[in-house]
Design a protein around this motif. Structure first.
Motif, PDB file in Angstrom:
ATOM      1  N   GLY A 173      -8.535  22.324 -27.464  1.00  0.00           N
ATOM      2  CA  GLY A 173      -8.143  23.004 -26.236  1.00  0.00           C
ATOM      3  C   GLY A 173      -8.998  23.515 -25.616  1.00  0.00           C
ATOM      4  N   VAL A 198      -3.361  20.250 -30.543  1.00  0.00           N
ATOM      5  CA  VAL A 198      -3.794  20.902 -29.123  1.00  0.00           C
ATOM      6  C   VAL A 198      -3.150  22.113 -28.665  1.00  0.00           C
ATOM      7  CG1 VAL A 198      -4.553  19.957 -26.912  1.00  0.00           C
ATOM      8  CG2 VAL A 198      -4.308  18.312 -28.707  1.00  0.00           C
ATOM      9  N   HIS A 200      -2.773  24.803 -25.748  1.00  0.00           N
ATOM     10  CA  HIS A 200      -3.078  25.006 -24.010  1.00  0.00           C
ATOM     11  C   HIS A 200      -2.405  26.414 -23.683  1.00  0.00           C
ATOM     12  CE1 HIS A 200      -4.273  24.245 -20.077  1.00  0.00           C
ATOM     13  NE2 HIS A 200      -3.204  23.571 -19.508  1.00  0.00           N
ATOM     14  N   THR A 230       0.307  19.303 -28.155  1.00  0.00           N
ATOM     15  CA  THR A 230       0.875  18.368 -28.880  1.00  0.00           C
ATOM     16  C   THR A 230       0.140  18.363 -30.172  1.00  0.00           C
ATOM     17  OG1 THR A 230       1.001  15.710 -29.116  1.00  0.00           O
ATOM     18  CG2 THR A 230      -1.054  16.831 -27.953  1.00  0.00           C
ATOM     19  N   VAL A 241      -3.454  11.421 -30.185  1.00  0.00           N
ATOM     20  CA  VAL A 241      -4.000  12.465 -29.383  1.00  0.00           C
ATOM     21  C   VAL A 241      -5.070  12.407 -28.435  1.00  0.00           C
ATOM     22  CG1 VAL A 241      -4.929  14.989 -29.484  1.00  0.00           C
ATOM     23  CG2 VAL A 241      -3.209  14.420 -31.217  1.00  0.00           C
ATOM     24  N   ASP A 265      -3.479  10.598 -25.475  1.00  0.00           N
ATOM     25  CA  ASP A 265      -2.430  11.450 -24.851  1.00  0.00           C
ATOM     26  C   ASP A 265      -2.900  11.867 -23.205  1.00  0.00           C
ATOM     27  OD1 ASP A 265      -0.463  13.054 -23.863  1.00  0.00           O
ATOM     28  OD2 ASP A 265       0.020  13.493 -25.925  1.00  0.00           O
ATOM     29  N   VAL A 287      -3.026  15.664 -22.726  1.00  0.00           N
ATOM     30  CA  VAL A 287      -4.457  16.151 -23.433  1.00  0.00           C
ATOM     31  C   VAL A 287      -5.303  16.379 -22.321  1.00  0.00           C
ATOM     32  CG1 VAL A 287      -5.946  16.193 -25.104  1.00  0.00           C
ATOM     33  CG2 VAL A 287      -3.716  15.975 -25.527  1.00  0.00           C
ATOM     34  N   TYR A 330      -7.581  19.448 -19.996  1.00  0.00           N
ATOM     35  CA  TYR A 330      -8.902  19.306 -20.050  1.00  0.00           C
ATOM     36  C   TYR A 330      -9.425  19.489 -18.731  1.00  0.00           C
ATOM     37  CZ  TYR A 330     -10.497  19.961 -24.973  1.00  0.00           C
ATOM     38  OH  TYR A 330     -10.630  20.237 -26.153  1.00  0.00           O
TER      39      TYR A 330
END
Lengths: 257, 329, 289
Positions: A37, A224, A226, A232, A239, A242, A245, A249
């Protein structure tokens, strides 16, 4: 493969602020799970909650089938759940050998008197521990540095020593908080190889980091985070593809810049 | 002896066993012969040093888990008053009183420790300071038991033969020797290693399976017990106790001894105690400046020599070795 | 029996004490807040203030209200020498700094003994008038003490609130790293904070010398009071010091009148232990983290 660690609905609020909110995941035996994350997502807080450094406000942590929620860290360590830290991972004033020796405490009988009175049984056991440490140092390439004070080691070696100290406690599950932070690319590669070997010896690993490249290389699965929430989770290959994600970031990269 | 002090971090001490034994034997002989050679005053001073070393070693143990207790002298006071009151008011034999002095300090430490040890750093210093002052007030105000501000005088020695200072010296030597050996063994054991780990990083120690809080409580109790035993022995030696002898300044003296001698090894408080009691001898005619000099030394040591006199000695040794290897080439 | 007159007389005594305690504690807490040093020599600066006042007021014959600020500034200036030679090496290092300040405390205390001897002396009363307001007697001496404290507290507040250096002190206390990154001259800030702190202690010391007596050992009392006040109010806070000082001064005054001085001490010590345990951040402080 049986479940080693089960985290369910884990949450923590500081002064009404939710740092971690309703996080759930499992770690099975011989598995490397990544907790990733962007900065400030609550990764370190999550590790602190699981390892007993701070008490969660909600949720349950089960380790090897037993409810260990809020159990003090030293008891978890004796059960086989050992963690490392982002910053302080070595006892600066102690030598490399002594550092690892401290690490062995969680896997050895803890009697006060046998050690004080130097009973024959204690000395036998300590001799075994000594050769175990030497083998471990040999294995990690720290053998020649055994008598060097930890403070005199280069940063990369200090990270390695922190890992050795944690491994000396014979963990079933080891939680690594940013094991590659501040390392050069080669050193990070070395660490990732090492993490793989640790897993091959039957130890499960939970790695926390925000460096996707490093994590994608070593993790079987990823969770992950956030804004303290679970965004997720799933196999690494899924991942990293995804879009949410990526967005999480990039979103923070933008706000930082 | 070698077995008693056995330690894993031995590579630094690579003395030949024979030389080591000889050094120990010489030191023991010198200590045993001291009162025969020295006069009454010096023997009196040496006895005080030996007794003070017991309390200073207790302070050192607490320091080794990273804590400074400014209530240390008050625990010596608990031991002293308990022992003296049991002997003079209740007529119990000395050995019972002596043990009770240690036990009472230990019991109080075990009662208070789990509460005050929740605090760290300067907050722990402040709370132990406060606790020490409360105890001193009790010594001062509990007139009927403690004799108030005047204290208790005409305290009998443990047994009549110990009226003689030389005889008391040997009792003190035995007690101090036992205390030092116990502390040395404790620090060299696995438990001592846990203590050092805690001083370096509490959270890392906890993560490595060390029950940080429990270790601190035990160390606090042991340290305070030593203070209590010292308090008892000292009261029957000086034969007078008053609240003044257990004030915050006395706790401060323990701190000064440890810091000046060196807080990283047990040798520190021993050297520090000798130094602090011997210093006035070197400063004859400068008596009024003695404490000023203490203060300055404390500052200088903190600023330039965090390892105390022990570190100064080690540095000197290293310097001499480097000189001799250079000239040998 | 506890008439309004008696109660207000006790309250007035309490407020006088409070004013002095707040003055001492504010400087103590300022040094901790800005430099993270528990300054065990704080009481000795009060002691020096007392002797400085005695010099300017008694020996040189200056007017009391002139001698008092001069004495405070003189002690503050002297403390800057110690700041440069000793304290600066220990900023932001709590334990070594505390131990070093213990060294300074011992050295100053016995420096005082060497210069002035151990006997207690007094500063002759500067004001002898006694006013009666209704049933209460108010000595001019007490009015001056409270007045001096109020004026200096107001000045302190204004400096902290409305000047650049005051802002700098607040920022450094809040977050030193950011302060340095923002280009604040931390060394100058430290020096100024140190000067203010010791000058306030010296003022308090002068007032204590006037109300009670003067001796090289008089520093322990203000130090202990500062401890109690900042623990009541939370280490490092300004409002906390004010509230803590009022609670302590009034509490002491009432308890010691009715139950004796040692009862007052017992209660205040018991109180700090309770507070340290249950609210280490003080009664009004907020929790960190």
């Amino acid at each position: 493969m049986s479940v080693l660690l089960a985290v369910q609905g884990l949450g923590k609020s500081f002064r009404g602020l939710r740092a971690v909110n309703d996080v759930s995941f499992d770690i099975r035996e011989r598995e490397i799970v990544g907790l990733i994350g962007p900065n400030g997502a609550g990764k370190t807080t999550a590790i602190n909650l699981i390892s007993g450094a701070i008490r969660p406000t909600s949720g349950v942590v089960r380790f090897r089938g037993a409810d260990v929620t809020g159990m003090p860290a030293h008891r978890l360590a004796r059960l086989g759940l050992i963690r490392t830290f982002q910053a302080t991972n070595v006892y600066a004033g102690k030598t490399v050998f002594e550092n690892v020796y401290v690490g062995t405490f969680s896997s050895r009988p803890s009697g006060f008197w046998p050690s004080l009175l130097l009973t024959a049984a204690f000395r036998r056991e300590r001799e075994q521990t000594r050769s175990r440490i030497e083998a471990l140092l040999e294995d990690l390439g720290l053998r020649d540095l055994a008598d060097t004070p930890a403070a005199d080691l280069p940063y990369g070696y200090q990270k390695m020593l922190g890992l050795a100290t944690a491994l000396a406690g014979k963990p079933k599950l080891i939680m690594l908080d940013e094991p590659a932070a501040g390392l050069s690319a080669e050193e990070a590669d070395l660490i990732s190889v090492l993490i793989g070997r640790v897993r091959d010896q039957g130890v499960s690993v939970l790695v926390v980091d925000h460096n996707m490249r490093f994590m994608a290389k070593i993790c079987n699965r990823m969770v992950v985070l956030h804004h303290g929430m679970e965004l997720t989770s799933g196999p690494t290959a899924d991942v990293v593809r995804d879009p949410r994600v990526l967005e999480a970031y990039l979103g923070t990269e933008h706000s930082v810049a | 002896m070698a077995l008693l002090l056995d330690s894993d971090d031995a590579p630094s001490a690579r003395w030949r066993p024979l030389a080591r034994w000889a050094a120990w034997a010489a030191a023991a002989a010198a200590l045993l012969a001291f009162p025969l050679a020295a006069g009454g005053f010096l023997t009196h001073t040496a006895t005080l040093v030996l007794l003070t070393v017991i309390g200073a070693a207790g302070f050192h143990l607490i320091l080794r888990v990273g804590l400074v207790s400014l209530g240390h002298a008050a625990f010596a006071g608990i031991g002293g008053y308990t022992s003296v009151i049991l002997m003079m008011t209740f007529g119990l034999p000395w050995i019972v009183c002596f043990v009770a002095g240690g036990v009472s300090a230990a019991a109080l430490a075990l009662l208070v420790g789990p509460i005050v040890l929740r605090l760290k750093g300067v907050y722990f210093v402040l709370i132990t300071f406060t606790f020490g002052e409360i105890l001193r007030l009790i010594f001062n105000d509990w007139q009927s038991m403690t004799g108030g501000a005047n204290g208790i005088s005409h305290i009998p020695p443990p047994w009549p033969a110990l009226m003689d200072t030389r005889a008391y010296y040997y009792l003190a030597l035995f007690a101090a020797g036992a205390a030092i050996l116990f502390c040395a063994r404790l620090l060299a054991s696995d438990f001592g290693r846990k203590m050092d780990a805690i001083r370096e990083s509490e959270s890392l120690a906890e993560a490595n399976g060390i029950p940080v809080f429990a270790v601190k409580v035990i160390v606090f109790a042991i340290g305070c017990t030593l203070a209590g035993l010292q308090g008892s022995l000292q009261a029957h030696f000086i034969r007078l106790i008053s609240p003044l002898a257990y004030s915050f300044q006395e706790s401060l003296n323990f701190l000064v001894m440890n810091v000046v001698g060196g807080s990283n090894s047990l040798v520190g408080p021993i050297v520090g105690t000798v130094f602090l009691v011997a210093l006035p001898e070197f400063l004859r005619g400068w008596v009024e400046y003695q404490f000023i000099i203490y203060g300055v030394i404390l500052v200088v040591v903190m600023a330039a020599l965090p390892g105390g006199l022990v570190e100064l000695w080690q540095r000197a040794c290293r310097w001499i070795t480097s000189l001799s290897t250079r000239s040998g080439r | 029996m506890f008439t309004f007159a008696i109660l207000s007389q006790i309250a007035l005594n309490g407020i006088t004490l409070s004013a002095i305690y707040i003055l001492v504690a504010l400087g103590f807490t300022l040094i901790f807040g800005v430099m993270r040093i528990v300054n065990f020599a704080h009481g000795e600066f009060a002691m020096l203030g007392g002797f400085a006042l005695s010099f300017f007021y008694v020996s040189l014959g200056l007017h009391f209200l002139v001698a008092l600020p001069i004495a405070a500034v003189a002690v503050g200036a002297f403390s800057l020498v110690l700041e440069r030679v000793v304290y600066r090496r220990f900023y932001q290092r709590e334990m070594p700094g505390m131990i070093a300040s213990l060294g300074v405390s011992i050295a100053l205390m016995y420096g005082g003994v060497a210069l002035w001897g151990t006997h207690q002396r007094s500063i002759p009363s500067a004001f002898s008038a006694v006013y009666t307001i209704g049933p209460i007697f108010v000595t001019a001496e007490r009015v001056v003490v409270i007045g001096v404290c109020l004026v200096s507290l107001a000045l302190f507040y204004l400096v902290l609130r409305f000047t650049r250096i005051g802002l700098a002190m607040r920022v450094v206390a809040e977050d030193r790293i950011t302060a340095e990154a923002q280009g604040i001259d931390t060394v100058a800030t430290y020096r100024f904070a140190f000067f203010i702190s010791t000058a306030m202690a010296a003022l308090a010391g002068g007032l204590i010398g006037q109300l009670f007596s003067l001796s090289p050992f008089m520093g322990l009392m203000p130090l202990v009071k500062a401890f109690i006040v900042v623990i009541l109010g939370g280490l490092g806070g300004i409002l906390g010091a004010a509230i803590g000082g009022l609670v302590l001064g009034l509490g002491e005054s009432f308890v010691s009148t009715f139950y004796g001085a040692s009862a007052a001490q017992f209660i205040s010590f018991g109180l700090i232990i309770a507070i340290l345990l249950f609210r280490p951040q003080g009664l009004v402080g907020r929790k960190e983290g």
